[in-house]
Motif scaffolding. Structure first.
Motif, mmCIF file in Angstrom:
data_model
loop_
_atom_site.group_PDB
_atom_site.id
_atom_site.type_symbol
_atom_site.label_atom_id
_atom_site.label_comp_id
_atom_site.label_asym_id
_atom_site.label_seq_id
_atom_site.Cartn_x
_atom_site.Cartn_y
_atom_site.Cartn_z
ATOM 1 N N ALA B 71 0.832 -1.208 0.000
ATOM 2 C CA ALA B 71 0.000 0.000 0.000
ATOM 3 C C ALA B 71 0.863 1.253 0.000
ATOM 4 O O ALA B 71 0.583 2.217 -0.718
ATOM 5 C CB ALA B 71 -0.920 -0.015 1.213
ATOM 6 N N ALA B 72 1.936 1.227 0.788
ATOM 7 C CA ALA B 72 2.800 2.410 0.877
ATOM 8 C C ALA B 72 3.557 2.642 -0.433
ATOM 9 O O ALA B 72 3.818 3.783 -0.803
ATOM 10 C CB ALA B 72 3.775 2.249 2.037
ATOM 11 N N MET B 74 2.320 2.073 -3.338
ATOM 12 C CA MET B 74 1.361 2.658 -4.273
ATOM 13 C C MET B 74 0.936 4.072 -3.885
ATOM 14 O O MET B 74 0.784 4.940 -4.733
ATOM 15 C CB MET B 74 0.129 1.757 -4.373
ATOM 16 C CG MET B 74 0.404 0.492 -5.163
ATOM 17 S SD MET B 74 -1.050 -0.472 -5.430
ATOM 18 C CE MET B 74 -1.196 -1.336 -3.890
ATOM 19 N N SER B 75 0.763 4.287 -2.590
ATOM 20 C CA SER B 75 0.252 5.595 -2.173
ATOM 21 C C SER B 75 1.373 6.554 -1.799
ATOM 22 O O SER B 75 1.128 7.716 -1.507
ATOM 23 C CB SER B 75 -0.687 5.417 -0.974
ATOM 24 O OG SER B 75 0.040 4.906 0.126
ATOM 25 N N GLY B 76 2.610 6.078 -1.814
ATOM 26 C CA GLY B 76 3.734 6.913 -1.384
ATOM 27 C C GLY B 76 3.859 6.842 0.124
ATOM 28 O O GLY B 76 2.978 6.332 0.814
#
Lengths: 285, 425
Positions: B71-72, B74-76
């Motif tokens: 998730a990190a 992809m979302s930065g």
């Protein structure tokens, strides 16, 4: 039970009762095992007995596992409980408020595109929520709200099923009642606020219960958008117990029971309205 | 007066700024009960050593770690340092998520790593190190001494004395006749459709001269479904059908809890549970030699990596060298039960040092460890392999057919990704 016997005969009634008993056991036995293990402070004893018959029957009653879970400094249970209550409470509040408003407009409003809008909303029920996770995650990253309460509340507010349930209820409101309110000088919003919404209590209860469980137990979205313990909900915190090969089943079960208690209490509080809602749907639908 | 006021303000701001601009680095770590005390210690020790000099460390344990990392990405918002599971490293390099560590860690530390640990962290196409682990893992046979003695079995002590396949079969046969032994061997099928099915079962085929993929041509056909693999897995399936192996439905505790299984093939992470369950009856037995290549064991685990987005390389270097110091590596081993990844740390470990209970694990890690393929397509390789093994241990499917299916799935993925360039060029 007497009614079942009258309808199906004595043999049929016994069969129905036996089936009901088996199904009830199927639901209750795992819960019984969960509680039994949570009350056993001896991890070695748990490992030996797990899966055996005696893991369903409490032989020891100790709250040691519960105290360990509640007082664990690495996993502040009360903080996680507070986070979960806040996220669930606010999501439910906004969801009921906005979805009921949307449904009232669709049911009683004068918008020409009400029909196509309702079809679109119903069609969205067919889209698996998991498939929306990636775009939502990227949008949350753009909005800079990763690891906040907002990111855990906002995606749960708009809910197609809630809109549909409210819509069903509002379309059945007597026209005379709405007309009378209009004649008395009520605005469209006032009709919603003072007549429609108070009458929809059973629907509110049904939605509250269904959505409460969904938000309370949510895992995939919270695990992707939370980082530290500050905004972490209970469901994500519990998964920490499974990240290691060293598992303490007593603590895991104590955590699970502690997490389930608020959900059970909530159900007990609103169950009367929920059953009324289900019954009325059954009779009229 | 005005000048004095400005000077005083500057002094206050500057005094504060030394603190305000102190470098703070963040490391995301796995959140497990056995690892937690180590990471708490690591944070304290690092901050005690470097806090006063202006660098502080915040260790953040993350539950559901793999999902959070994905998730990190992809979302930065990846932190300065992350932990990555060894088999996932190549995929992260290929996707451009992490940066090389060669300039971020002292070469003497890298030279001192156990060979398989170094191999696990090194990306083939550029030969650079992208992941460095403070520990290694391994698998051996754990035995119930009492039951083995009742069966009249000689217990090997070193890798040289490891049972060969015939001896192993004979041991299981004898154990199956001992009163109280319901299953002679637990292969931890209870772990289900887990990485274990690759990690724990590949050594049997590797010992027999096979492998899960051809590591030079990066092709599955002919290797994944090779005669050596079919032979080894057919033997295990036969044992399963004879009722010698605990089925998946048997649960986790047959060896250390109910004691109805006499042997278990599992990793060092079960130390605590086994010690607690068997006490003095617990005996460590070297991995069996299942074929002409001799005893083989799996290896690998979580290690430190640095996201490509991390810029604070000076402080990251400070951290990596600290976390991989001999004392910290030994502390990781003694806290979690894993094997120290550095030769220099082995004597410092109570568990794995000379005369320690885990000496055999170190011996295996040095002589017999085979790294899982360091390849971007590993997630698909392991999924296909796991599915085949899972089906084989229902006892009813044809081994060759299952391995053929796995080989096709792996090769299809490699083809779909054009051979994962620069691999295959």
């Amino acid at each position: 039970m007497a009614k079942i016997s009258q309808r199906t005969g004595r043999g049929g009634g016994s069969l129905a009762l036996a089936c009901a008993g088996v199904m009830t056991l199927g639901v209750l036995l795992p819960l019984l095992m969960m509680v039994t293990i949570s009350l056993n402070p001896d991890e070695q004893d748990i490992m030996v007995s797990i899966g055996a018959l005696r893991s369903f029957i409490p032989e020891v009653v100790s709250l040691q596992n519960y105290f360990e879970v509640w007082a664990d400094p690495a996993h502040p249970f009360l903080r996680y409980l507070g986070n979960t209550l806040l996220i669930t409470g606010l999501t439910l509040l906004f969801s009921i408020l906005f979805n009921s408003m949307a449904a009232f407009v669709l049911a009683q409003g004068t918008l020409r595109i009400r029909g196509p809008l309702m079809i679109l909303i119903l069609a969205s029920l067919a889209i698996p929520a998991e498939s929306l996770v990636l775009p939502q995650l990227i949008m949350a990253g753009w909005a800079g709200i990763i690891d906040t309460y907002q990111v855990q509340i906002l995606p749960g507010v708009a809910n197609a099923m809630s809109i549909f349930l409210f819509y069903q209820f509002f379309t059945r409101l007597p026209k005379e009642l709405i007309e009378a309110a209009r004649i008395d000088g009520f605005s469209f919003f006032q009709i919603f606020r003072y007549i429609a919404l108070p009458l929809s209590k059973p629907v509110v209860s049904a939605i509250a219960i269904l959505q409460f469980l969904e938000i309370w137990n949510a895992y995939l979205w919270p695990v992707m958008v939370t980082r530290g313990p500050e905004h972490r909900p209970l469901s994500v915190a519990m998964s920490a117990y499974f990240s290691s090969n060293l598992q303490s089943w007593g603590n895991i079960m104590a955590f699970a029971v502690s997490m389930a208690i608020p959900a059970i209490l909530f159900f007990l509080v609103v169950q009367k309205q929920f059953i009324a809602s289900v019954t009325s749907t059954g009779v009229k639908g | 007066m005005k000048i004095k006021l400005i000077a005083a303000t500057c002094a206050i701001v500057c005094a504060g700024s030394s603190h305000a601009f102190a470098d703070a680095i963040t490391a995301w770590v796995i959140d497990g009960e056995s690892e937690r005390p180590y990471f708490e210690q690591l944070e304290k020790a690092f901050n005690a050593a470097y806090g006063a000099k202006g660098t502080t460390l915040k260790v953040v344990p993350i539950p559901g770690y793999n999902s959070a990392i994905q998730a990190a990405v992809m979302s930065g918002g990846l932190p300065d340092i992350i932990m990555l599971d060894g088999p996932n490293m190549a995929n992260a390099v290929w996707a451009g998520t992490i940066q090389p560590l060669d300039d971020l860690i002292d070469s003497e530390i890298v030279d001192d790593l156990l060979p398989a640990v170094k191999e696990q962290g090194t990306y083939g196409p550029d030969g650079k190190l992208y992941q460095i682990s403070p520990y290694d893992s391994s698998v051996l046979l754990w035995g119930n001494r009492k039951l083995l003695q009742e069966a009249g079995v000689d217990i090997p002590k070193t890798v040289d004395q490891a049972w060969n396949r015939d001896e192993f079969r004979d041991v299981l046969d004898k154990l199956s006749k001992v009163k109280g032994v319901q299953w002679p061997l637990d292969l931890k099928l209870s772990y289900g459709n887990d990485e274990w099915l690759t990690y724990g079962f590949a050594p049997f085929v590797q010992s027999n001269g096979g492998d899960i993929i051809d590591r030079e041509a990066w092709k599955a056909e002919g290797t994944t479904n090779s005669p050596a693999n079919i032979d080894a897995l057919t033997e295990l399936q036969t044992w399963f059908n004879k009722g010698w192996i605990v089925p998946a439905s048997g649960g986790d505790n047959k060896f250390y809890g109910e004691k109805s299984a006499a042997l278990v093939w599992v990793g060092n992470w079960m130390w605590a549970a086994h010690k607690r369950g068997l006490g003095e009856d617990l005996v460590l037995i070297p991995a069996p030699s299942f074929g002409p290549k001799g005893a083989k064991t799996p290896n690998g685990g979580w290690g430190w990596s640095v996201p490509a987005t991390s810029k604070n390389t000076a402080d990251i270097k400070l951290f990596l060298n600290f976390a991989m110091s001999p004392e910290q590596v030994a502390a990781y081993a003694d806290t979690t039960g894993y094997i120290p990844s550095r030769n220099i740390s082995v004597p410092l470990s109570k568990l794995y040092g000379k005369g320690g209970e885990g000496e055999l694990f170190v011996e295996e890690a040095k002589c017999c460890a085979v790294v899982r393929p360091v390849y971007p397509g590993y997630p698909v390789i392991t999924t296909a392999w796991k599915t085949a093994v899972l089906n084989i241990f229902t006892g009813k499917t044809d081994v060759k057919q299952e391995l053929d299916t796995a080989a096709r799935a792996i090769d299809q993925d490699i083809e779909d990704n054009s051979g994962y360039p620069p691999f295959g060029k």
